[in-house]
Design a protein around this motif. Sequence first.
Motif, PDB file in Angstrom:
ATOM      1  N   UNK A  83     136.734  73.896 -23.307  1.00 40.50           N
ATOM      2  CA  UNK A  83     136.911  73.089 -22.105  1.00 40.50           C
ATOM      3  C   UNK A  83     135.594  72.502 -21.607  1.00 40.50           C
ATOM      4  N   UNK A  84     135.729  71.446 -20.816  1.00 40.37           N
ATOM      5  CA  UNK A  84     134.617  70.917 -20.020  1.00 40.37           C
ATOM      6  C   UNK A  84     135.103  70.971 -18.575  1.00 40.37           C
ATOM      7  N   UNK A  85     134.348  71.711 -17.764  1.00 30.94           N
ATOM      8  CA  UNK A  85     134.645  71.822 -16.341  1.00 30.94           C
ATOM      9  C   UNK A  85     133.416  71.301 -15.619  1.00 30.94           C
ATOM     10  N   UNK A  86     133.565  70.170 -14.964  1.00 26.78           N
ATOM     11  CA  UNK A  86     132.433  69.463 -14.358  1.00 26.78           C
ATOM     12  C   UNK A  86     131.374  69.245 -15.434  1.00 26.78           C
ATOM     13  N   UNK A  87     130.184  69.796 -15.284  1.00 20.52           N
ATOM     14  CA  UNK A  87     129.129  69.582 -16.284  1.00 20.52           C
ATOM     15  C   UNK A  87     129.037  70.732 -17.287  1.00 20.52           C
ATOM     16  N   UNK A  88     129.915  71.707 -17.182  1.00 15.43           N
ATOM     17  CA  UNK A  88     129.867  72.874 -18.072  1.00 15.43           C
ATOM     18  C   UNK A  88     130.843  72.710 -19.226  1.00 15.43           C
ATOM     19  N   UNK A  89     130.392  73.105 -20.425  1.00 15.32           N
ATOM     20  CA  UNK A  89     131.160  72.917 -21.650  1.00 15.32           C
ATOM     21  C   UNK A  89     131.118  74.220 -22.437  1.00 15.32           C
ATOM     22  N   UNK A  90     132.277  74.686 -22.907  1.00 22.22           N
ATOM     23  CA  UNK A  90     132.295  75.888 -23.724  1.00 22.22           C
ATOM     24  C   UNK A  90     133.702  76.433 -23.916  1.00 22.22           C
ATOM     25  N   UNK A  91     133.760  77.666 -24.422  1.00 20.79           N
ATOM     26  CA  UNK A  91     135.027  78.340 -24.701  1.00 20.79           C
ATOM     27  C   UNK A  91     135.349  79.324 -23.587  1.00 20.79           C
ATOM     28  N   UNK A  92     136.601  79.320 -23.125  1.00 23.25           N
ATOM     29  CA  UNK A  92     137.028  80.200 -22.046  1.00 23.25           C
ATOM     30  C   UNK A  92     137.045  81.644 -22.546  1.00 23.25           C
TER      31      UNK A  92
END
Length: 183
Positions: free
Chosen positions: A35-44
């Motif tokens: 996912x990308x949440x606002x400026x953060x990108x990675x795996x939940x």
Amino acid sequence: IAGIALALAAQDILSNFLGGAIIAFDKPFRVGDRVRIDSFFGDVLIIGGRSTRIKTPDNKVVSIPNSTITKGVVTNYSQPDSTLKIRIPFSVAYGSDMDRVTEILLEIARNAAANTPWVAVSPAPLVYFLEFGESALTGQLLLWTHNYDYAWEVQDWVNRQILRRFREEKIEMPFREADIRMR
């Protein structure tokens, strides 16, 4: 004063808890999704009552308050499936034969689909001539990968092939130049 401070602290906790409930009900993502949440990108990693934790590509864990997630934009790369469109921009000098440039780029894309594990055959690759730029004709090569984890591998492989083929075919890739005159 203590009551006001307690109410303000409880408001934040309640907001995050309700955000967690909304995430659990709405399911914009699951554990393991990219996912990308606002400026953060990675795996939940974890969807908790107060926050959601994601693991970034550089192996850092970021904890994002659930209230922030419910207010922001969430991009889920894992849904509906793991395929991803790769956009590779290109620019060639004015005077280049755009039909030949298109042929070369499509050859490279088909070769990538046939000879690498990353590039999908379907949907078929496409080349778009997009713009008459200041110093170049610009466009994009679009192709698909089976798995979003391979985006950089696809870009690296294809860019290297473009560089090699354009050199062989003597197709100039211009760079921005500026003439400065001083008096």
